[in-house]
Design an enzyme around this catalytic site. Structure first.
Site, short mmCIF file in Angstrom:
data_model
loop_
_atom_site.label_atom_id
_atom_site.label_comp_id
_atom_site.label_asym_id
_atom_site.label_seq_id
_atom_site.Cartn_x
_atom_site.Cartn_y
_atom_site.Cartn_z
N SER A 110 0.85 -1.19 0.00
CA SER A 110 0.00 0.00 0.00
C SER A 110 0.88 1.23 0.00
CB SER A 110 -0.92 0.02 1.23
OG SER A 110 -1.52 1.29 1.38
N ASP A 149 -6.50 1.18 -8.95
CA ASP A 149 -7.54 2.16 -9.26
C ASP A 149 -8.12 1.97 -10.66
OD1 ASP A 149 -7.45 3.47 -6.82
OD2 ASP A 149 -5.85 4.82 -7.46
#
Length: 436
Positions: free
Chosen positions: A167, A319
């Site tokens: 992340s 995304d």
């Protein structure tokens, strides 16, 4: 913007456009500029709602922030953050709030962070837990793990943090806090996440170490380093470029070029996947901007085929799965997307919303706990009204699908598109799209 947008089947799209500035780099240029001593000049900044919320936050923390032209900003930092006079409202910006918490944690200050209804639903402990291990204190003001939260920063100690899931937001928050922590902070990732923070920290004068470890790496940063203002040129956002390029791939006869797209290898997973699907995608005019590789990408209408997306690729395109799913609806065969459970804690549960939206448009799709599977077809029925839950990528992905579907596709709550892509409708219609 109206309460609903509808896209209709379009004739061939054609033209050359420039993608909005990269959102990840825009957030980071504002935050690091505010932490630094001296003046930072930024050009190509994404002037979407999310980044503007970060700009206001940096100003509240004591920097002087001024817009000097289209995409051009001047940040005069005071060499650190101070206690703000009011609540830091990050709007819908998940990246903004998590990175700002990391940056603020290193200073002796108190600050309360909040956001809109959507951001209040997103988990924060993934960031606050390691920051608390470093010595920051957090008080949940409503529900635990959710905004609003009160932060008390300062007197941090470095940590060695091992991520179980790559992340960039968590890594970046820890590194920004580590700048003002005693000792050497490290973050180990099993797979490489985007490295914009590491690159930009170096541009601001910090030393950052990177040690390759199998498929991942270990990033280290010594505390006590001071940042100096610099110049940042923000390249085009590959996540935003994906939408006009996707339309070029699925609308028959189309040729669409997007200029100045960032080609950081940790951000190009979607383009790699499209090429594996048989996309006619070409890159020209490769060059450098803002310390990143950039290029111009041309997409031509293509006969796509379904693929199994490698799970290891998820971090480089997390995304972009919504728009990949929209293009997979037109591919011959099955496209399998697994290992993307992270999608469920974005602006919305993007897996369930994409499944729901695609089904409303007549697409065969199967939902799994950590992914979904799309079975494409030569023609997509369309005709659905898609619930977006205020998620800009869900909205834009289905609007692109509607440009090639047999029947119009509508999305609700389109106003949130401005968070990441102001001018989206105008750009798509300028290429020949029919969105209104």
């Amino acid at each position: 913007m109206p309460s609903q947008l509808t896209s209709r089947r379009s004739d061939a799209l054609a033209g050359t456009v420039r993608a909005p500035g990269d959102k990840s780099m825009s957030h980071r240029s504002m935050i690091l500029g505010g932490m630094a001593a001296g003046v930072t000049e930024v050009e190509g900044l994404l002037e979407g709602d999310d980044v503007l919320a970060t700009a206001r936050a940096v100003e509240a923390f004591g920097a002087r922030v001024q817009r000097t032209g289209d995409g051009k900003w001047r940040i005069e930092g005071a060499g650190g953050f101070k206690t703000p006079q009011s609540v830091i409202d990050c709007g819908n910006a998940g990246t903004g709030v998590r990175l700002l918490m990391g940056a603020a944690a290193g200073y002796p200050l108190m600050a309360t962070f909040d956001g809109d209804g959507s951001l209040r639903k997103r988990p924060m402990k993934r960031v606050t837990r390691p920051l608390a291990d470093m010595g920051a204190r957090f008080g949940w003001l409503a529900a635990e793990d959710r905004l609003p939260v009160a932060l008390t920063g300062g007197t941090l100690t470095a940590i060695d943090y091992v991520q179980t899931v790559a992340s960039a937001q968590v890594k970046s928050a820890i590194l920004l806090a580590g700048l003002n922590a005693q000792g050497v902070t490290s973050v180990t990732e099993p797979e490489k996440s985007r490295d914009h923070t590491e690159r930009m920290l170096r541009a601001f004068g910090a030393e950052v170490g990177v040690e390759e470890m199998g498929e991942g790496w270990k990033v280290t940063l010594k505390g006590g380093q001071a940042l100096s203002g610099t110049f940042v040129a923000v390249p085009g956002d590959p996540s935003s470029a994906a939408f006009p390029l996707a339309a070029g791939l699925v609308v028959p006869g189309s040729v669409v070029t997007v200029e100045g797209v960032m080609l950081n290898p940790l951000r190009t997973g979607l383009f790699d996947t499209w090429l594996e699907m048989g996309a006619d995608l070409t890159i020209s005019n490769r060059r450098q901007a803002g310390g990143e590789d950039v290029g111009d990408i041309t997409a031509r209408h293509s006969a796509l085929k379904g693929v199994v997306v490698p799970e290891a690729r998820a971090a480089s395109m997390i995304d972009e799965y919504p728009i990949l799913a929209a293009t997979a609806a037109f591919a011959d065969g099955v496209t399998v997307m697994r290992g993307v459970g992270e999608m469920r804690v974005k602006e919305s549960d993007r897996i369930s919303l994409m499944v729901e939206g695609l089904r409303a448009c007549g697409v065969q799709v199967e939902e799994e706990p950590e992914g979904f599977i799309v079975t494409g077809a030569a023609t997509v029925t369309g005709g659905g009204t898609v619930h977006t839950a205020h998620d800009h990528r869900i909205a834009m992905s289905h609007l692109v699908l509607g440009l090639a579907a047999d029947q119009p596709v509508s999305v609700d709550e389109p106003g949130m598109i401005a968070t990441s892509f102001p001018g989206f409708v105008e750009m798509m219609n300028g290429l020949g799209g029919r969105i209104a």
